[in-house]
Motif scaffolding. Structure first.
Motif, short mmCIF file in Angstrom:
data_model
loop_
_atom_site.label_atom_id
_atom_site.label_comp_id
_atom_site.label_asym_id
_atom_site.label_seq_id
_atom_site.Cartn_x
_atom_site.Cartn_y
_atom_site.Cartn_z
N UNK A 7 0.84 -1.19 0.00
CA UNK A 7 0.00 0.00 0.00
C UNK A 7 0.87 1.24 0.00
N UNK A 8 0.55 2.21 -0.84
CA UNK A 8 1.42 3.36 -1.06
C UNK A 8 0.93 4.54 -0.25
N UNK A 9 1.57 4.78 0.89
CA UNK A 9 1.15 5.87 1.74
C UNK A 9 2.29 6.79 2.13
N UNK A 10 3.53 6.44 1.78
CA UNK A 10 4.67 7.28 2.14
C UNK A 10 5.58 7.41 0.94
N UNK A 11 6.53 8.38 1.05
CA UNK A 11 7.45 8.61 -0.05
C UNK A 11 8.39 7.43 -0.26
N UNK A 113 -8.31 3.28 -2.90
CA UNK A 113 -6.87 3.06 -3.04
C UNK A 113 -6.60 2.21 -4.27
N UNK A 114 -5.40 2.33 -4.81
CA UNK A 114 -5.02 1.54 -5.97
C UNK A 114 -4.78 0.09 -5.58
N UNK A 115 -5.15 -0.82 -6.47
CA UNK A 115 -4.82 -2.22 -6.33
C UNK A 115 -3.43 -2.48 -6.91
N UNK A 116 -2.80 -3.59 -6.58
CA UNK A 116 -1.49 -3.91 -7.18
C UNK A 116 -1.55 -3.91 -8.70
N UNK A 127 -9.79 0.18 -5.57
CA UNK A 127 -10.79 -0.40 -4.68
C UNK A 127 -11.43 0.73 -3.88
N UNK A 128 -12.75 0.81 -3.93
CA UNK A 128 -13.51 1.78 -3.15
C UNK A 128 -14.34 1.00 -2.14
N UNK A 129 -13.93 1.04 -0.87
CA UNK A 129 -14.55 0.20 0.15
C UNK A 129 -15.35 1.05 1.13
N UNK A 130 -16.60 0.64 1.32
CA UNK A 130 -17.42 1.21 2.39
C UNK A 130 -17.93 0.08 3.26
N UNK A 131 -18.75 0.39 4.25
CA UNK A 131 -19.11 -0.62 5.25
C UNK A 131 -19.89 -1.78 4.67
#
Length: 358
Positions: A7-11, A113-116, A127-131
């Motif tokens: 998962x891409x969340x940092x530099x 978030x992007x998938x691989x 992927x757009x995830x809700x409850x």
């Protein structure tokens, strides 16, 4: 080459294209961040910066395509915007071209978030995830901008490709407080059970190799969350080796491809909690522990079919580097596999559908 994206969340996050030709990350310091593409297919790796007039936000995601372009996902006002970045020549030197692809509306409580990277190398998915429901969006490669390709009841996470065509995607779906991996056919939008180890266990798929059918799994069926392995389409139960249990919260990030019908011989690379690297085969009863190279872009790497692991790293002296290590040769192990613990329910085999007939 089989690769794994995190998962891409940092530099420091680094993602490798499905065929190992390119990679991408957010580079730079502080707030001066920009997309950077690495070329991995030549004799030596090299990096091409892709800066724009405005720096990128630290929460942006990047993903390489096999044609050399880099997909970027940004949060812009009330939308998730997607665009392709690519180097272009200019009179005053290299510059960055940008092709907007459209966006998806941002909604409260919905995480996008992007998938691989897709195995076909040309498309990209998010992927757009809700409850209560999760939507898979095709955000690159679609003719008219981002479009939904599947809706899955429940909140999904993870994301592992199960085939080379980029059609079968495994997601970890939470329903009624229990998480099970399901297989999604993006061509038809169908959802099928994939992991059913025990009735009330949380079963997540971490990594898969389409060549051998090897699956790397985390499940609490043995009584606590543990790493295990199985084979898609097999009638044998998932195994939870003791050598993996001793690693703690290790995470597999790459598996050796090209071992058709030989899952026990596949090399698996694991990111260990201490920051080191573990190398293991399902046929082994131990894990080789190796120090990570300085500047390793942790959680990323790729195997060659010949059993050589390639790890990307970046240091002030070498801003774009790849170090290789071979999978050590193990002594012949006893032909006995670790059974499930006697004090826990016996795991049932992996579900056959939709991967039967391998």
């Amino acid at each position: 080459m089989t690769v794994c994206a995190i998962e891409m969340t940092t530099a420091a996050a680094f993602t490798i294209a499905a065929d190992g030709s390119y990679a991408a990350r957010l580079a730079g310091e502080g707030e001066a961040l920009y997309a950077e593409r690495w070329t991995l297919g030549g004799p030596e790796p090299y990096a091409v910066p892709l800066p724009l007039a405005q720096p990128e936000d630290a929460g942006s995601e990047v993903l390489p395509l096999t044609d050399g372009r880099v997909l970027i996902h940004r949060r812009v006002a009330d939308r998730h915007a997607f665009a392709l970045l690519y180097p272009t020549g200019a009179e005053d030197g290299p510059s960055t071209g940008e092709l907007p692809l459209g966006g998806v509306d941002a909604q409260e409580g919905v995480r996008v978030r992007l998938l691989p990277p897709s195995p076909d190398g040309s498309g990209a998915f998010a992927l757009a995830a809700e409850d209560t429901v999760t939507t898979v969006w095709q955000v690159a490669g679609a003719p008219f901008g981002p479009q939904p390709v599947a809706r899955i009841p429940g909140r999904c996470s993870g994301g592992v490709w199960l085939d080379r065509a980029g059609r079968l995607l495994a997601l970890d779906r939470e329903l009624d407080g229990i998480t099970k991996s399901v297989a999604v056919d993006l061509g038809r939008g169908d959802v099928s059970p994939l992991l059913q180890i025990a009735e009330g266990s949380d079963d997540r798929l971490l990594l898969a190799d389409p060549d051998s059918g090897l699956l790397l799994i985390r499940s609490d069926a043995p009584g606590a969350p543990r790493l295990g392995w199985g084979v898609s389409g097999s009638s044998r139960p998932v195994r939870f080796p003791e050598c993996l249990a001793r690693l703690g919260d290790a995470y597999p990030f790459a598996v050796q491809p090209g071992q058709s019908l030989m899952p026990e011989t596949c090399g698996v690379a694991l990111r260990l909690p201490e920051g080191d690297i573990g190398l293991w085969r399902p046929a082994d009863r131990h894990v080789f522990r190796l120090g990570a190279p300085a500047g390793w872009l942790g959680g990323s790497g790729l195997w060659s079919p010949q059993g050589r692991l390639h790890l990307p790293y970046a240091t002030p002296e070498v801003p774009c580097g790849i170090v290789g290590m071979n999978l050590p040769v193990s002594p012949p192990p006893p032909v006995v596999l670790d059974p499930p613990a006697a004090t826990t329910p016996r795991p049932v085999p992996l579900q056959q559908a939709p991967l039967a007939g391998r």
